[in-house]
Design an enzyme around this catalytic site. Structure first.
Site, PDB file in Angstrom:
ATOM      1  N   ASP A   8      -3.879  -1.453   5.581  1.00  9.14           N
ATOM      2  CA  ASP A   8      -4.785  -0.322   5.829  1.00  9.14           C
ATOM      3  C   ASP A   8      -5.112  -0.044   4.205  1.00  9.14           C
ATOM      4  O   ASP A   8      -4.345  -0.611   3.471  1.00  9.14           O
ATOM      5  CB  ASP A   8      -4.029   1.078   6.379  1.00  9.14           C
ATOM      6  N   LEU A   9      -6.123   0.484   3.881  1.00  8.00           N
ATOM      7  CA  LEU A   9      -6.571   0.434   2.535  1.00  8.00           C
ATOM      8  C   LEU A   9      -6.289   1.982   2.031  1.00  8.00           C
ATOM      9  O   LEU A   9      -5.559   2.199   1.169  1.00  8.00           O
ATOM     10  CB  LEU A   9      -7.917   0.033   2.369  1.00  8.00           C
ATOM     11  N   ASP A  10      -7.064   2.862   2.474  1.00  7.05           N
ATOM     12  CA  ASP A  10      -6.990   4.194   1.929  1.00  7.05           C
ATOM     13  C   ASP A  10      -5.577   4.946   2.124  1.00  7.05           C
ATOM     14  O   ASP A  10      -5.114   4.940   3.300  1.00  7.05           O
ATOM     15  CB  ASP A  10      -7.989   5.148   2.946  1.00  7.05           C
ATOM     16  N   THR A  16      -7.376   7.010  -2.118  1.00  4.49           N
ATOM     17  CA  THR A  16      -9.022   7.480  -1.995  1.00  4.49           C
ATOM     18  C   THR A  16      -8.978   9.215  -1.077  1.00  4.49           C
ATOM     19  O   THR A  16     -10.103   9.359  -1.315  1.00  4.49           O
ATOM     20  CB  THR A  16      -9.698   6.569  -1.459  1.00  4.49           C
ATOM     21  N   LYS A  44      -7.670  11.238   7.798  1.00  2.44           N
ATOM     22  CA  LYS A  44      -7.341  10.297   7.621  1.00  2.44           C
ATOM     23  C   LYS A  44      -7.167   9.245   8.607  1.00  2.44           C
ATOM     24  O   LYS A  44      -6.832   9.247   9.617  1.00  2.44           O
ATOM     25  CB  LYS A  44      -5.732  10.272   6.877  1.00  2.44           C
ATOM     26  N   GLY A  45      -7.825   7.817   8.243  1.00  3.36           N
ATOM     27  CA  GLY A  45      -8.116   6.627   9.235  1.00  3.36           C
ATOM     28  C   GLY A  45      -9.194   6.951  10.160  1.00  3.36           C
ATOM     29  O   GLY A  45      -9.515   6.284  10.967  1.00  3.36           O
ATOM     30  N   ILE A  46      -9.811   8.060  10.062  1.00  5.58           N
ATOM     31  CA  ILE A  46     -10.949   8.449  10.939  1.00  5.58           C
ATOM     32  C   ILE A  46     -12.217   7.873  10.267  1.00  5.58           C
ATOM     33  O   ILE A  46     -12.496   8.305   9.201  1.00  5.58           O
ATOM     34  CB  ILE A  46     -10.959   9.906  11.475  1.00  5.58           C
ATOM     35  N   ARG A  48     -16.393   7.463   9.237  1.00  6.52           N
ATOM     36  CA  ARG A  48     -17.329   8.166   8.694  1.00  6.52           C
ATOM     37  C   ARG A  48     -17.782   9.427   9.458  1.00  6.52           C
ATOM     38  O   ARG A  48     -17.869  10.527   9.345  1.00  6.52           O
ATOM     39  CB  ARG A  48     -18.168   7.504   7.885  1.00  6.52           C
ATOM     40  N   SER A 115      -9.209  -1.727   7.481  1.00  6.52           N
ATOM     41  CA  SER A 115      -9.615  -0.432   7.185  1.00  6.52           C
ATOM     42  C   SER A 115     -10.793   0.088   7.945  1.00  6.52           C
ATOM     43  O   SER A 115     -11.823  -0.559   8.058  1.00  6.52           O
ATOM     44  CB  SER A 115      -9.953  -0.370   5.521  1.00  6.52           C
ATOM     45  N   ALA A 116     -10.780   1.461   8.175  1.00  8.23           N
ATOM     46  CA  ALA A 116     -11.985   2.037   8.645  1.00  8.23           C
ATOM     47  C   ALA A 116     -13.094   2.313   7.718  1.00  8.23           C
ATOM     48  O   ALA A 116     -14.052   2.665   8.358  1.00  8.23           O
ATOM     49  CB  ALA A 116     -11.584   3.359   9.328  1.00  8.23           C
ATOM     50  N   SER A 117     -12.748   1.905   6.574  1.00  8.90           N
ATOM     51  CA  SER A 117     -13.729   2.179   5.354  1.00  8.90           C
ATOM     52  C   SER A 117     -14.933   1.087   5.406  1.00  8.90           C
ATOM     53  O   SER A 117     -14.558  -0.034   5.157  1.00  8.90           O
ATOM     54  CB  SER A 117     -13.099   2.593   4.237  1.00  8.90           C
ATOM     55  N   ASN A 119     -16.679   1.032   2.844  1.00  7.56           N
ATOM     56  CA  ASN A 119     -16.662   0.998   1.516  1.00  7.56           C
ATOM     57  C   ASN A 119     -15.478  -0.124   1.053  1.00  7.56           C
ATOM     58  O   ASN A 119     -15.358  -0.392  -0.218  1.00  7.56           O
ATOM     59  CB  ASN A 119     -16.618   2.034   0.775  1.00  7.56           C
ATOM     60  N   LYS A 146      -9.310   3.245  14.927  1.00  7.55           N
ATOM     61  CA  LYS A 146      -8.034   3.628  15.401  1.00  7.55           C
ATOM     62  C   LYS A 146      -8.165   5.036  15.983  1.00  7.55           C
ATOM     63  O   LYS A 146      -8.916   5.757  15.613  1.00  7.55           O
ATOM     64  CB  LYS A 146      -7.181   3.756  13.678  1.00  7.55           C
ATOM     65  N   GLU A 170       0.559   1.192   7.394  1.00 13.01           N
ATOM     66  CA  GLU A 170      -0.250   2.340   7.545  1.00 13.01           C
ATOM     67  C   GLU A 170       0.047   3.748   7.004  1.00 13.01           C
ATOM     68  O   GLU A 170       1.301   3.797   6.720  1.00 13.01           O
ATOM     69  CB  GLU A 170      -0.660   2.969   8.850  1.00 13.01           C
ATOM     70  N   ASP A 171      -0.740   4.549   6.548  1.00 17.49           N
ATOM     71  CA  ASP A 171      -0.112   5.877   6.030  1.00 17.49           C
ATOM     72  C   ASP A 171      -0.542   7.091   7.141  1.00 17.49           C
ATOM     73  O   ASP A 171      -0.242   8.021   6.805  1.00 17.49           O
ATOM     74  CB  ASP A 171      -0.691   6.243   4.615  1.00 17.49           C
TER      75      ASP A 171
HETATM   76  C1  G6P Z   1     -10.506   5.563   5.808  1.00 19.60           C
HETATM   77  C2  G6P Z   1     -10.168   6.902   5.540  1.00 19.60           C
HETATM   78  C3  G6P Z   1     -10.903   7.960   6.077  1.00 19.60           C
HETATM   79  C4  G6P Z   1     -12.468   7.687   5.973  1.00 19.60           C
HETATM   80  C5  G6P Z   1     -12.782   5.999   6.755  1.00 19.60           C
HETATM   81  C6  G6P Z   1     -14.158   5.725   6.559  1.00 19.60           C
HETATM   82  O1  G6P Z   1      -9.998   5.167   7.129  1.00 19.60           O
HETATM   83  O2  G6P Z   1      -8.917   7.188   5.726  1.00 19.60           O
HETATM   84  O3  G6P Z   1     -10.723   8.961   5.480  1.00 19.60           O
HETATM   85  O4  G6P Z   1     -13.144   8.706   6.609  1.00 19.60           O
HETATM   86  O5  G6P Z   1     -11.867   5.239   5.992  1.00 19.60           O
HETATM   87  O6  G6P Z   1     -14.674   5.397   5.287  1.00 19.60           O
HETATM   88  P1  G6P Z   1     -15.876   5.245   4.670  1.00 19.60           P
HETATM   89  O7  G6P Z   1     -15.834   4.743   3.405  1.00 19.60           O
HETATM   90  O8  G6P Z   1     -16.572   4.194   5.704  1.00 19.60           O
HETATM   91  O9  G6P Z   1     -16.732   6.487   4.808  1.00 19.60           O
HETATM   92 MG    MG Z   2      -5.165   5.141   5.371  1.00 16.04          MG
END
Ligand code: G6P
Ligand code: MG
Length: 223
Positions: A8-10, A16, A44-46, A48, A115-117, A119, A146, A170-171
């Protein structure tokens, strides 16, 4: 045998959560919703859009905004977040992560990011870690976020490693659930009770405790 580690990233590679917190707080406050650090934990992990839905629900205004308006709100938050990210530097990598990545590389263990991000690729670039990762999953490519296992399964598939030979790190509770649903060994970084409850096979208090030998030992015991 351990053949791949999927991160996982964040909260695992870089902290972050605090940056997401500032960007969401600004957005929430601008539409009259209170936003606390405690509530931020639930995001966290959810994804955007999933996070935005939770915030609107939390503020009691879930039905007030059209889909178009919600996309606009999420864009405002992301623009703010992306601006904060421009300050990110390799110094922000959580302690022990680079050393652990080096250990994995030296031992020919494949490395992936789940990662769910959206970014994530930019963040890996800011941290100068991109080259370690053989696959970085775009969360848009998988049907469910997730705690569904999809993103971890896709990473394993891209690495050509069966899930039973993958370790996920994961965190967040949603992330640990996703790893376990994927049939992988789950390393949780965080509070023992929370991580055990979520189903983690091994819990570490901090990323400084990441060590391939001890993870392999625990993995073999579980097998
Ligand atoms: C990670 C973070 C979440 C965030 C998600 C989407 O899982 O833990 O807090 O909402 O990524 O990130 P993004 O950068 O795409 O908005
Ligand atoms: Mg995380």
């Amino acid at each position: 045998m351990v053949k791949a580690v999927i991160f996982d990233l964040d909260g695992v590679i870089v902290d972050t959560a605090e940056w997401h917190y500032f960007a969401w707080k600004d957005l929430a406050n601008s539409i009259g919703i209170d936003f606390s650090r405690e509530f931020n934990e639930e995001l966290k992990g959810i994804s955007r859009m999933g996070s935005l839905e939770k915030i609107l629900e939390h503020g009691g205004v879930a039905g007030k905004y059209s889909d178009e308006e919600k996309i606009e709100l999420a864009t405002v938050k992301n623009t703010n977040y992306v601006q904060l990210l421009t300050q990110m530097k390799p110094d922000d990598i959580l302690p022990g992560i680079r050393e652990f990545l080096e250990q994995l590389k030296d031992n020919n263990i494949k490395i992936g990011l789940a990662s769910a991000s959206k970014n994530a690729p930019a963040i890996l670039d800011y941290l100068k870690l991109t080259d370690y990762f053989e696959t970085v999953i775009n969360p848009d490519e998988v049907a469910k976020g997730k705690p569904a296992p999809d993103i971890f399964l896709r990473a394993a598939e891209n690495l050509s490693v069966p899930p039973s030979e993958c370790i996920g790190i994961e965190d967040a509770t949603a992330g640990i659930q996703a790893i376990k649903e994927a049939g992988m060994f789950a390393v949780g970084v965080g509070t023992k009770e929370v991580m055990v409850e979520a189903g983690a096979d091994l819990v570490l208090e901090s990323t400084t405790e990441l060590d391939l030998k001890s993870i392999k030992r625990e993995f073999l015991q579980k097998e």
